[in-house]
Scaffold this motif. Structure first.
Motif, PDB file in Angstrom:
ATOM      1  N   LYS A   1       0.826  -1.197   0.000  1.00  0.00           N
ATOM      2  CA  LYS A   1       0.000   0.000   0.000  1.00  0.00           C
ATOM      3  C   LYS A   1       0.864   1.253   0.000  1.00  0.00           C
ATOM      4  O   LYS A   1       0.563   2.231  -0.696  1.00  0.00           O
TER       5      LYS A   1
ATOM      6  N   ALA B   1       2.254   1.749  -3.462  1.00  0.00           N
ATOM      7  CA  ALA B   1       1.216   2.256  -4.362  1.00  0.00           C
ATOM      8  C   ALA B   1       0.944   3.730  -4.106  1.00  0.00           C
ATOM      9  O   ALA B   1       0.744   4.515  -5.042  1.00  0.00           O
ATOM     10  N   LEU B   2       0.944   4.122  -2.820  1.00  0.00           N
ATOM     11  CA  LEU B   2       0.725   5.520  -2.467  1.00  0.00           C
ATOM     12  C   LEU B   2       1.853   6.393  -2.988  1.00  0.00           C
ATOM     13  O   LEU B   2       1.624   7.487  -3.527  1.00  0.00           O
TER      14      LEU B   2
ATOM     15  N   ALA C   1       3.757   5.780  -5.548  1.00  0.00           N
ATOM     16  CA  ALA C   1       3.642   5.842  -7.010  1.00  0.00           C
ATOM     17  C   ALA C   1       2.602   6.873  -7.432  1.00  0.00           C
ATOM     18  O   ALA C   1       2.820   7.642  -8.376  1.00  0.00           O
ATOM     19  N   ARG C   2       1.472   6.913  -6.722  1.00  0.00           N
ATOM     20  CA  ARG C   2       0.430   7.900  -7.044  1.00  0.00           C
ATOM     21  C   ARG C   2       0.915   9.323  -6.779  1.00  0.00           C
ATOM     22  O   ARG C   2       0.615  10.250  -7.534  1.00  0.00           O
ATOM     23  N   GLU C   3       1.669   9.489  -5.680  1.00  0.00           N
ATOM     24  CA  GLU C   3       2.198  10.816  -5.352  1.00  0.00           C
ATOM     25  C   GLU C   3       3.189  11.288  -6.414  1.00  0.00           C
ATOM     26  O   GLU C   3       3.171  12.451  -6.816  1.00  0.00           O
TER      27      GLU C   3
ATOM     28  N   GLU D   1       3.297  10.342  -9.521  1.00  0.00           N
ATOM     29  CA  GLU D   1       2.547  10.631 -10.736  1.00  0.00           C
ATOM     30  C   GLU D   1       1.873  11.996 -10.644  1.00  0.00           C
ATOM     31  O   GLU D   1       1.872  12.775 -11.610  1.00  0.00           O
ATOM     32  N   ALA D   2       1.306  12.296  -9.465  1.00  0.00           N
ATOM     33  CA  ALA D   2       0.650  13.592  -9.263  1.00  0.00           C
ATOM     34  C   ALA D   2       1.668  14.732  -9.347  1.00  0.00           C
ATOM     35  O   ALA D   2       1.379  15.797  -9.919  1.00  0.00           O
TER      36      ALA D   2
ATOM     37  N   THR E   1       2.621  15.276 -12.980  1.00  0.00           N
ATOM     38  CA  THR E   1       1.515  15.948 -13.688  1.00  0.00           C
ATOM     39  C   THR E   1       1.485  17.428 -13.345  1.00  0.00           C
ATOM     40  O   THR E   1       1.277  18.278 -14.226  1.00  0.00           O
TER      41      THR E   1
END
Length: 254
Positions: A114, A117-118, A120-122, A124-125, A128
């Motif tokens: 988890k 995954a968190l 990786a999302r950070e 990516e954000a 962006t």
């Protein structure tokens, strides 16, 4: 950095999750026991509860605590003699030991997955946000437009009311400019705002200003992201300012 109230709220939230999940697993275990299922099925129910706890509450410690509580709950409700923490049957001791080890490994791996995954999302954000900032800065019409775009991007990324003050042909920020020229740290913490300087090739171009109550809670990763954003802002402003000076020089020659 979190304040005491935030830490207490997080602790209570995680303890509530553990309590509800273990209570639910115990209830399901009693149903399975009444229906004649073996203890191994009840163990699997507790392992599922630990898996859900580790997934719902971020943090290794939460999963580890849940694994021990689940083991004690299984021992108390489903290992003879019932409703005690003593164990008479040697097979139950093996079951409890294996359950503890399995629960510990399961919760640790789930928490790690988890967390990855968190992250990786950070990332990516962040990518962006930087791409959007650079694209908008490239299309800016003037320095004031850049300031507006920069303040908007920083505000969105850090959930605050950020400001971008530009020094270009402005005397009202002379005191701030002087402070930035003599600044020996990465940012200047104040009572109401923390100022991050925007340095050009030759001189300070401005500051990114973040409310102190928000800035004091920023993590090192957030500060690093802000610094990368400021570098992009500085590059765009420096390039625009250089083009303006060149245009003015060309006009004087003509």
């Amino acid at each position: 950095m979190k304040n005491i109230k935030d830490i207490k709220d997080i602790f209570m939230y995680r303890m509530l999750i553990i309590f509800v999940m273990i209570l639910g697993a115990s209830a399901v275990g009693h149903i399975l026991k009444y229906m004649g299922f073996s203890e191994i099925n009840i163990v699997l129910v507790f392992l599922l509860a630990i898996l859900l706890i580790a997934w719902a509450a971020t943090g290794y410690i939460t999963g580890i605590v849940a694994s021990f509580i689940a083991t004690f709950a299984f021992n108390y409700f489903f290992a003879e003699p019932y409703y005690t923490f003593s164990v008479k049957n040697p097979s139950y001791i093996i079951t409890i030991i294996l359950m503890t080890i399995t629960a510990f490994i399961t919760s640790t791996l789930t928490s790690k997955m988890k967390h990855s995954a968190l992250e990786a999302r950070e990332k990516e954000a962040e990518a962006t946000s930087l791409y959007s900032l650079n694209t908008r800065l490239t299309g800016a019409s003037d320095i004031n437009d850049m300031a507006h775009i920069s303040a908007s991007a920083v505000s969105l990324s850090f959930d605050c009311e950020a400001q971008c003050l530009c020094f270009y042909k402005s005397n009202k920020y002379d005191k701030i400019r002087e402070r930035m020229e003599n600044l020996e740290t990465a940012f200047d913490p104040g009572e109401k705002f923390w100022d991050w300087p925007i340095y050009g090739n030759e001189e300070p171009l401005g500051v990114i200003r973040i409310p102190a109550e928000k800035a004091v809670l920023m993590s090192e990763d957030q500060k690093s992201l802000l610094q990368v954003m400021i570098e992009s802002i500085a590059l765009a402003m420096d390039r625009w300012q250089a083009s303006q000076k060149q245009m003015e020089a060309d006009a004087e020659i003509v």
